[in-house]
Design an enzyme around this catalytic site. Structure first.
Site, PDB file in Angstrom:
ATOM      1  CG  ASP A   8      -1.680   1.297   1.633  1.00  0.00           C
ATOM      2  OD1 ASP A   8      -2.217   1.653   0.606  1.00  0.00           O
ATOM      3  OD2 ASP A   8      -1.589   1.824   2.406  1.00  0.00           O
ATOM      4  CG  LEU A   9       1.800   5.422  -2.195  1.00  0.00           C
ATOM      5  CD1 LEU A   9       3.382   5.102  -2.271  1.00  0.00           C
ATOM      6  CD2 LEU A   9       1.443   5.946  -3.590  1.00  0.00           C
ATOM      7  CG  ASP A  10      -1.837   7.514   0.391  1.00  0.00           C
ATOM      8  OD1 ASP A  10      -0.777   8.362   0.040  1.00  0.00           O
ATOM      9  OD2 ASP A  10      -2.934   7.306  -0.213  1.00  0.00           O
ATOM     10  CE  LYS A  44      -3.742   7.641   9.331  1.00  0.00           C
ATOM     11  NZ  LYS A  44      -2.951   7.397  10.275  1.00  0.00           N
ATOM     12  N   GLY A  45      -7.343   4.654   4.043  1.00  0.00           N
ATOM     13  CA  GLY A  45      -7.534   3.639   3.104  1.00  0.00           C
ATOM     14  C   GLY A  45      -8.809   3.568   2.523  1.00  0.00           C
ATOM     15  NE  ARG A  48      -9.911  12.079  -4.710  1.00  0.00           N
ATOM     16  CZ  ARG A  48      -9.516  12.314  -5.912  1.00  0.00           C
ATOM     17  NH1 ARG A  48     -10.262  12.854  -6.936  1.00  0.00           N
ATOM     18  NH2 ARG A  48      -8.289  11.774  -6.452  1.00  0.00           N
ATOM     19  CB  SER A 113      -2.047   2.827  -3.867  1.00  0.00           C
ATOM     20  OG  SER A 113      -2.841   4.035  -3.392  1.00  0.00           O
ATOM     21  CB  ALA A 114      -7.518   3.450  -1.969  1.00  0.00           C
ATOM     22  CB  SER A 115      -4.080   7.165  -3.708  1.00  0.00           C
ATOM     23  OG  SER A 115      -3.807   8.441  -4.207  1.00  0.00           O
ATOM     24  CG  ASN A 117      -3.898  12.430  -6.311  1.00  0.00           C
ATOM     25  OD1 ASN A 117      -4.087  13.168  -7.317  1.00  0.00           O
ATOM     26  ND2 ASN A 117      -5.026  12.314  -5.152  1.00  0.00           N
ATOM     27  CD  GLU A 168      -3.596  -1.698   3.113  1.00  0.00           C
ATOM     28  OE1 GLU A 168      -3.850  -0.713   4.064  1.00  0.00           O
ATOM     29  OE2 GLU A 168      -3.837  -1.351   2.063  1.00  0.00           O
TER      30      GLU A 168
END
Ligand code: BG6
Ligand code: MG
Length: 214
Positions: A8-10, A44-45, A48, A113-115, A117, A168
């Site tokens: 995961d990224l963030d 978190k996770g 948006r 990632s869910a992002s 961005n 994660e």
């Protein structure tokens, strides 16, 4: 034997949560209510649009879909103004070292990632070339805890889910990894990530020995 690591990224490779927090807080304040760091934990996770729904719930507000999209766009533009200034020194401690160690051991690497961005962030951190596959919020339709993002990651690495380990920091992400039939290392505290096969405080606390014992 572990053949692939999906990160995961963030919150795992970079601490973008504080930029999400600033941007959501500014939106909440404009709408006339307060938004705390504790409230931010709930985002978190989370995708948006779902994050916006939670924010509006906190402010006891509701808007038609069109207005919600406008608000999410506004938050994202503000968030992007912060992430566009990020530099590689914002990579979390130990993350680069662990990714290098993993690659030296011929284990494939992916981002899950869910992002939407994620590519911008990886680019700013000069990390893009370290991953054999990148699956982000633009490539999936189902949010964590659905395992889609990680299953796609395994598929792009041409690996079976059981041969992959997911890293994660969000409860929904741990759930997604387990539902996908993967091993999971929780990044954070055992209090909320207790379902993971192993919980460490950060990638600085990971090594090949711990990985091979999963
Ligand atoms: C996740 C973050 O990685 O991405 C969430 O943990 C965020 O907080 C989600 O809402 C979506 O991000 P973005 O960049 O597409 O708004
Ligand atoms: Mg995360």
């Amino acid at each position: 034997m572990v053949k692939g690591c999906i990160f995961d990224l963030d919150g795992v490779i970079v601490d973008t949560a504080r930029y999400h927090f600033i941007a959501w807080k500014e939106l909440a304040n404009e709408l006339g209510f307060e938004f705390s760091e504790k409230d931010n934990e709930r985002l978190k996770g989370v995708s948006r649009m779902r994050s916006l729904d939670i924010l509006l719930e906190i402010g006891d507000l509701d808007f038609p879909q069109e207005k919600k999209e406008e608000l999410a766009k506004k938050k994202n533009e503000n968030y992007r103004s912060y992430i566009l200034k990020m530099t590689p020194d914002e990579i979390l401690p130990g993350a680069m070292e662990f990714i290098k160690e993993v690659k030296e051991n011929n284990i494939l690497t992916a981002v899950g990632s869910a992002s939407k961005n994620a590519m911008t962030i990886l680019d700013r951190l000069q990390l893009t070339s370290w991953f054999d596959a990148i699956v982000d919020g633009t490539k999936v339709s189902k949010a964590k805890p659905d395992p889609e993002v990680f299953l796609k990651g395994a598929e792009e690495l041409k690996l079976q889910p059981a041969d992959c380990v997911v890293f994660e920091d969000a409860e929904a992400g741990v759930e997604a990894a387990l539902r996908g039939g993967m091993k999971c290392v929780g990044i954070g505290s055992p209090e909320n990530l207790g379902k993971a096969h192993l919980v460490v405080s950060g990638l600085h606390d990971m090594n090949m020995q711990k990985l091979s014992q999963l």
